[in-house]
Design an enzyme around this catalytic site. Structure first.
Site, PDB file in Angstrom:
ATOM      1  N   THR A 139       1.476 -27.150  -6.965  1.00  0.00           N
ATOM      2  CA  THR A 139       0.137 -27.528  -6.498  1.00  0.00           C
ATOM      3  C   THR A 139      -0.778 -26.328  -6.302  1.00  0.00           C
ATOM      4  O   THR A 139      -1.984 -26.492  -6.191  1.00  0.00           O
ATOM      5  CB  THR A 139       0.212 -28.269  -5.143  1.00  0.00           C
ATOM      6  OG1 THR A 139       0.759 -27.382  -4.166  1.00  0.00           O
ATOM      7  CG2 THR A 139       1.036 -29.540  -5.254  1.00  0.00           C
ATOM      8  N   HIS A 192     -18.953 -16.028  -2.758  1.00  0.00           N
ATOM      9  CA  HIS A 192     -19.200 -16.110  -1.312  1.00  0.00           C
ATOM     10  C   HIS A 192     -18.072 -15.536  -0.463  1.00  0.00           C
ATOM     11  O   HIS A 192     -18.336 -15.048   0.638  1.00  0.00           O
ATOM     12  CB  HIS A 192     -19.429 -17.556  -0.893  1.00  0.00           C
ATOM     13  CG  HIS A 192     -20.675 -18.146  -1.466  1.00  0.00           C
ATOM     14  ND1 HIS A 192     -21.132 -19.383  -1.112  1.00  0.00           N
ATOM     15  CD2 HIS A 192     -21.568 -17.679  -2.384  1.00  0.00           C
ATOM     16  CE1 HIS A 192     -22.241 -19.662  -1.777  1.00  0.00           C
ATOM     17  NE2 HIS A 192     -22.532 -18.634  -2.553  1.00  0.00           N
ATOM     18  N   CYS A 228       1.894 -22.489  -8.906  1.00  0.00           N
ATOM     19  CA  CYS A 228       3.115 -23.229  -8.581  1.00  0.00           C
ATOM     20  C   CYS A 228       2.807 -24.699  -8.874  1.00  0.00           C
ATOM     21  O   CYS A 228       1.880 -24.979  -9.634  1.00  0.00           O
ATOM     22  CB  CYS A 228       3.569 -22.984  -7.142  1.00  0.00           C
ATOM     23  SG  CYS A 228       2.493 -23.614  -5.841  1.00  0.00           S
ATOM     24  N   HIS A 233     -23.040 -13.046   3.072  1.00  0.00           N
ATOM     25  CA  HIS A 233     -21.621 -13.420   3.070  1.00  0.00           C
ATOM     26  C   HIS A 233     -20.731 -12.335   3.674  1.00  0.00           C
ATOM     27  O   HIS A 233     -19.629 -12.625   4.142  1.00  0.00           O
ATOM     28  CB  HIS A 233     -21.154 -13.731   1.647  1.00  0.00           C
ATOM     29  CG  HIS A 233     -21.989 -14.771   0.982  1.00  0.00           C
ATOM     30  ND1 HIS A 233     -21.988 -16.089   1.366  1.00  0.00           N
ATOM     31  CD2 HIS A 233     -22.872 -14.675  -0.051  1.00  0.00           C
ATOM     32  CE1 HIS A 233     -22.835 -16.770   0.613  1.00  0.00           C
ATOM     33  NE2 HIS A 233     -23.377 -15.937  -0.261  1.00  0.00           N
ATOM     34  N   ASP A 262       6.251 -19.933  -9.950  1.00  0.00           N
ATOM     35  CA  ASP A 262       7.598 -20.427  -9.730  1.00  0.00           C
ATOM     36  C   ASP A 262       8.060 -21.166 -10.990  1.00  0.00           C
ATOM     37  O   ASP A 262       7.355 -21.167 -12.011  1.00  0.00           O
ATOM     38  CB  ASP A 262       7.672 -21.301  -8.471  1.00  0.00           C
ATOM     39  CG  ASP A 262       6.928 -22.624  -8.588  1.00  0.00           C
ATOM     40  OD1 ASP A 262       6.327 -22.917  -9.650  1.00  0.00           O
ATOM     41  OD2 ASP A 262       6.947 -23.386  -7.606  1.00  0.00           O
ATOM     42  N   HIS A 263       9.220 -21.796 -10.914  1.00  0.00           N
ATOM     43  CA  HIS A 263       9.804 -22.479 -12.068  1.00  0.00           C
ATOM     44  C   HIS A 263       8.943 -23.628 -12.586  1.00  0.00           C
ATOM     45  O   HIS A 263       8.882 -23.861 -13.787  1.00  0.00           O
ATOM     46  CB  HIS A 263      11.202 -22.997 -11.720  1.00  0.00           C
ATOM     47  CG  HIS A 263      11.205 -23.978 -10.590  1.00  0.00           C
ATOM     48  ND1 HIS A 263      10.990 -23.602  -9.271  1.00  0.00           N
ATOM     49  CD2 HIS A 263      11.385 -25.320 -10.569  1.00  0.00           C
ATOM     50  CE1 HIS A 263      11.051 -24.665  -8.495  1.00  0.00           C
ATOM     51  NE2 HIS A 263      11.282 -25.727  -9.257  1.00  0.00           N
TER      52      HIS A 263
END
Length: 148
Positions: free
Chosen positions: A67, A98, A65, A133, A8-9
């Protein structure tokens, strides 16, 4: 190897640096993120990268982004996607080993560029271990099928 990348920006500058870093390693990059600093909506780019990976038009994806949370949530709504947000290299490596993650996400407001490069390297250099796994990956796929 071909990697789809989206942003994103907020993550424009980091996306450009990671894209260049990958290309310097000889990796083909399909960039479907925004190239504008104007405010935009991260779900658009999470879905674009996820669809490229799900339809095998890219081997894997990287999403960025503010976060990494929102864009990874968007990607995980696409069947067959296992996107993982990582803020350090250890989780990135284990997510591949995993959980056989096929999209890596991180936040431009959370990690600096050098740490982001380390996270990308650990994830790209890791290999899915399979074995014990695989049953869990199959269980995740069954949850996805039941809720489609």
């Amino acid at each position: 190897m071909k990697i789809a990348i989206g942003n994103d920006h907020v993550a424009l500058e980091m996306k450009l640096k990671i894209k260049e870093y990958l290309q310097e390693k000889g990796i083909a990059v399909t960039d479907v993120g925004t190239d504008s600093p104007e405010r935009c909506d991260y779900p658009i780019y999470g879905e674009k990268v996820a669809n490229l990976v799900a339809h095998k038009e890219a081997d894997c994806g990287i999403l960025i982004c503010g976060t990494g949370v929102g864009i990874s949530l968007s990607a995980n709504k696409v069947n067959g996607i296992r996107a993982c947000i990582c803020s350090e290299p250890y989780s990135a490596r284990l997510s591949k080993q995993h959980n056989n993650t096929n999209i890596l996400a991180f936040g431009a407001r959370v990690v600096g560029i050098e740490l982001a490069k380390m996270i990308v390297d650990e994830w790209l250099n890791a290999e899915y271990e399979g074995g014990r796994h695989q049953n869990r990956i199959d269980m995740i796929s069954e949850i996805e099928k039941r809720n489609s």
